[in-house]
Design a protein around this motif. Structure first.
Motif, PDB file in Angstrom:
ATOM      1  N   THR A  80     -56.098  17.841  -1.364  1.00 29.15           N
ATOM      2  CA  THR A  80     -57.363  17.105  -1.408  1.00 29.15           C
ATOM      3  C   THR A  80     -57.500  16.343  -2.726  1.00 29.15           C
ATOM      4  N   ILE A  81     -58.044  15.147  -2.634  1.00 28.04           N
ATOM      5  CA  ILE A  81     -58.384  14.387  -3.828  1.00 28.04           C
ATOM      6  C   ILE A  81     -59.785  13.805  -3.613  1.00 28.04           C
ATOM      7  N   PRO A  82     -60.682  13.927  -4.582  1.00 25.47           N
ATOM      8  CA  PRO A  82     -62.064  13.451  -4.365  1.00 25.47           C
ATOM      9  C   PRO A  82     -62.163  11.932  -4.389  1.00 25.47           C
ATOM     10  N   GLU A  83     -62.893  11.406  -3.410  1.00 27.53           N
ATOM     11  CA  GLU A  83     -63.235   9.987  -3.387  1.00 27.53           C
ATOM     12  C   GLU A  83     -64.761   9.905  -3.498  1.00 27.53           C
ATOM     13  N   ILE A  84     -65.248   9.241  -4.517  1.00 25.91           N
ATOM     14  CA  ILE A  84     -66.679   9.277  -4.849  1.00 25.91           C
ATOM     15  C   ILE A  84     -67.386   8.024  -4.336  1.00 25.91           C
ATOM     16  N   ASP A  85     -68.451   8.259  -3.576  1.00 26.69           N
ATOM     17  CA  ASP A  85     -69.301   7.196  -3.052  1.00 26.69           C
ATOM     18  C   ASP A  85     -70.353   6.866  -4.122  1.00 26.69           C
ATOM     19  N   ALA A  86     -70.148   5.762  -4.826  1.00 24.45           N
ATOM     20  CA  ALA A  86     -71.033   5.408  -5.940  1.00 24.45           C
ATOM     21  C   ALA A  86     -72.464   5.190  -5.486  1.00 24.45           C
ATOM     22  N   ALA A  87     -72.648   4.766  -4.238  1.00 27.64           N
ATOM     23  CA  ALA A  87     -73.999   4.503  -3.739  1.00 27.64           C
ATOM     24  C   ALA A  87     -74.805   5.790  -3.588  1.00 27.64           C
ATOM     25  N   ARG A  88     -74.126   6.903  -3.351  1.00 26.76           N
ATOM     26  CA  ARG A  88     -74.820   8.191  -3.172  1.00 26.76           C
ATOM     27  C   ARG A  88     -74.904   8.997  -4.465  1.00 26.76           C
ATOM     28  N   CYS A  89     -74.003   8.741  -5.379  1.00 25.26           N
ATOM     29  CA  CYS A  89     -73.944   9.534  -6.615  1.00 25.26           C
ATOM     30  C   CYS A  89     -75.189   9.291  -7.460  1.00 25.26           C
ATOM     31  N   ASN A  90     -75.847  10.389  -7.872  1.00 27.27           N
ATOM     32  CA  ASN A  90     -77.041  10.276  -8.722  1.00 27.27           C
ATOM     33  C   ASN A  90     -76.749  10.625 -10.182  1.00 27.27           C
ATOM     34  N   ALA A  91     -75.461  10.706 -10.510  1.00 32.61           N
ATOM     35  CA  ALA A  91     -75.022  10.937 -11.898  1.00 32.61           C
ATOM     36  C   ALA A  91     -75.548  12.251 -12.471  1.00 32.61           C
ATOM     37  N   CYS A  92     -75.638  13.291 -11.623  1.00 31.06           N
ATOM     38  CA  CYS A  92     -76.133  14.585 -12.104  1.00 31.06           C
ATOM     39  C   CYS A  92     -75.109  15.303 -12.981  1.00 31.06           C
ATOM     40  N   GLY A  93     -73.831  15.029 -12.773  1.00 32.11           N
ATOM     41  CA  GLY A  93     -72.785  15.636 -13.590  1.00 32.11           C
ATOM     42  C   GLY A  93     -72.307  16.993 -13.126  1.00 32.11           C
ATOM     43  N   ASP A  94     -72.837  17.500 -12.001  1.00 32.74           N
ATOM     44  CA  ASP A  94     -72.418  18.821 -11.517  1.00 32.74           C
ATOM     45  C   ASP A  94     -70.911  18.864 -11.225  1.00 32.74           C
ATOM     46  N   CYS A  95     -70.387  17.799 -10.653  1.00 35.14           N
ATOM     47  CA  CYS A  95     -68.963  17.769 -10.302  1.00 35.14           C
ATOM     48  C   CYS A  95     -68.098  17.790 -11.555  1.00 35.14           C
ATOM     49  N   VAL A  96     -68.538  17.075 -12.599  1.00 36.11           N
ATOM     50  CA  VAL A  96     -67.778  17.031 -13.855  1.00 36.11           C
ATOM     51  C   VAL A  96     -67.723  18.413 -14.493  1.00 36.11           C
ATOM     52  N   ARG A  97     -68.859  19.114 -14.471  1.00 37.76           N
ATOM     53  CA  ARG A  97     -68.902  20.458 -15.064  1.00 37.76           C
ATOM     54  C   ARG A  97     -68.104  21.463 -14.238  1.00 37.76           C
ATOM     55  N   ALA A  98     -68.001  21.248 -12.935  1.00 39.55           N
ATOM     56  CA  ALA A  98     -67.278  22.192 -12.069  1.00 39.55           C
ATOM     57  C   ALA A  98     -65.770  22.041 -12.164  1.00 39.55           C
ATOM     58  N   CYS A  99     -65.315  20.876 -12.632  1.00 40.81           N
ATOM     59  CA  CYS A  99     -63.862  20.607 -12.665  1.00 40.81           C
ATOM     60  C   CYS A  99     -63.215  21.293 -13.861  1.00 40.81           C
ATOM     61  N   ARG A 100     -62.402  22.316 -13.592  1.00 42.00           N
ATOM     62  CA  ARG A 100     -61.743  23.068 -14.667  1.00 42.00           C
ATOM     63  C   ARG A 100     -60.617  22.258 -15.322  1.00 42.00           C
ATOM     64  N   LEU A 101     -60.117  21.242 -14.628  1.00 37.45           N
ATOM     65  CA  LEU A 101     -59.029  20.430 -15.178  1.00 37.45           C
ATOM     66  C   LEU A 101     -59.537  19.217 -15.949  1.00 37.45           C
ATOM     67  N   HIS A 102     -60.878  19.067 -16.007  1.00 36.20           N
ATOM     68  CA  HIS A 102     -61.494  17.919 -16.696  1.00 36.20           C
ATOM     69  C   HIS A 102     -60.940  16.601 -16.160  1.00 36.20           C
ATOM     70  N   ALA A 103     -60.777  16.556 -14.835  1.00 31.26           N
ATOM     71  CA  ALA A 103     -60.224  15.359 -14.202  1.00 31.26           C
ATOM     72  C   ALA A 103     -61.294  14.342 -13.845  1.00 31.26           C
ATOM     73  N   LEU A 104     -62.568  14.724 -13.949  1.00 33.15           N
ATOM     74  CA  LEU A 104     -63.671  13.835 -13.600  1.00 33.15           C
ATOM     75  C   LEU A 104     -64.417  13.403 -14.861  1.00 33.15           C
ATOM     76  N   LEU A 105     -64.887  12.170 -14.846  1.00 34.37           N
ATOM     77  CA  LEU A 105     -65.617  11.610 -15.985  1.00 34.37           C
ATOM     78  C   LEU A 105     -66.930  10.994 -15.480  1.00 34.37           C
ATOM     79  N   LEU A 106     -67.984  11.173 -16.256  1.00 33.56           N
ATOM     80  CA  LEU A 106     -69.275  10.570 -15.921  1.00 33.56           C
ATOM     81  C   LEU A 106     -69.636   9.559 -17.003  1.00 33.56           C
ATOM     82  N   PRO A 107     -69.293   8.290 -16.819  1.00 34.75           N
ATOM     83  CA  PRO A 107     -69.650   7.269 -17.822  1.00 34.75           C
ATOM     84  C   PRO A 107     -71.159   7.050 -17.852  1.00 34.75           C
ATOM     85  N   PRO A 108     -71.725   6.705 -18.973  1.00 36.94           N
ATOM     86  CA  PRO A 108     -73.182   6.469 -19.066  1.00 36.94           C
ATOM     87  C   PRO A 108     -73.644   5.406 -18.075  1.00 36.94           C
TER      88      PRO A 108
END
Length: 309
Positions: A80-108
């Motif tokens: 599995t690889i995550p594909e992010i729907d920008a229209a639905r994302c509310n920039a909460c950052g939960d996914c970034v904090r859950a990723c143990r590999l630090h593979a996700l980034l939340l730009p301002p």
């Protein structure tokens, strides 16, 4: 000594078939682990038994080279690889904090994005309340099944540049285990080391053969692999390869004794065994009278006597 929860041990030893499984492992690379696995499988097949040989060293699969067997029956492996729907994302950052590999980034001011290597754990999908993450997939490797009379080789291959070798190990074992009832014996050759892939490869085994050599590094890594076998309460036997080399044979025996085990078989340096690599024919076939071939046949006979009745 550390102990594991009974449910973990039950899961480790559980399997859905009766065919015996022999693992061949060794903490140190280059000690002859694959040589033992290939010749054991070939010798038992030569006795008229149907044998499945699983090459679980998916980062460096070479059992097929020693056997001169072409890979066949390819099946692709995806994670599995995550594909992010920008229209639905509310920039909460939960996914970034859950990723143990630090593979996700939340730009301002923007949606989360994948910037690193993902191992397919799907933690980000679980925590996303907005359902903004779609389950995509990434090709990471392939499995193969090559058949030659009574011996079938199951091979896994991690694609270059990928890191999800654990997924490939599990896939090649699953492919072999789905056919296990069609065989009299399954032999699993693990990768070197003492890590998750080795544990995965040894799951469901009745016996682990620990291959080592009389060197300080061989002794050190034998101690580690025997600690692993003790932890998972897995029966184990020790094969000492290149036993005639000047080194630490006494240290090997001492380590085995501390773990309540002993050196089961010894294989001296054998020029005929070296030639068998060049010829890509197991020594038990190319030169059955060679000293090393005799040891492999003895090993196979004892395995057959104990597990193939």
């Amino acid at each position: 000594m550390r102990t594991l929860h009974p449910e973990l041990l039950k899961a480790f030893h559980g399997r859905g078939f009766s065919t015996p499984v022999i693992g061949v492992t060794g903490g140190k690379g280059g000690v002859g682990k694959t040589t033992v696995a290939v010749n054991l499988a070939s010798a038992i097949a030569g006795m008229g038994f149907r044998v499945a040989l699983v090459d679980g060293d998916v980062d460096n699969p070479n059992a097929g080279i020693i056997l001169a067997m072409e890979v066949a029956d390819p099946e692709e492996i995806y994670t599995t690889i995550p594909e992010i729907d920008a229209a639905r994302c509310n920039a909460c950052g939960d996914c970034v904090r859950a990723c143990r590999l630090h593979a996700l980034l939340l730009p301002p001011g923007k949606a989360a994005m994948l910037v690193g290597d993902c191992n397919g754990c799907e933690a980000c999908l679980l925590v996303c309340q907005q359902q903004a993450i779609i389950r995509g997939r990434k090709l990471v490797g392939r499995t193969y099944a090559s058949r030659d009379d009574l011996l079938t080789l199951f091979t896994g291959e991690l694609l270059p540049g990928q890191e999800e070798s654990a997924a490939v190990v599990k896939a090649v074992k699953k492919k072999a285990f789905q056919e296990a009832e069609h065989f009299d014996l399954v032999v699993v050759d693990t990768s070197p080391g003492v890590h998750c892939n080795v544990i995965s490869a040894l799951e469901g085994a009745d016996l682990a053969i620990a291959v080592t050599e009389p060197t300080r590094l061989g002794a050190h890594d034998l101690d580690l692999i025997l600690q692993l076998l003790d932890l998972f309460q897995l029966a184990g036997k020790i094969v000492l390869n290149r036993a005639d080399l000047p080194g630490s044979k006494e240290e090997i025996e001492a380590i085995a004794g501390r773990h309540g085990r002993r050196v089961w078989k010894e294989i001296d340096t054998d020029e005929a065994l070296m030639r068998s690599f060049v010829e890509a024919v197991p020594i038990v076939r190319s030169n059955p009278e060679a000293p090393s071939a005799t040891v492999f046949r003895d090993l196979a006979s004892e395995i057959a006597k104990e597990y193939l009745r």
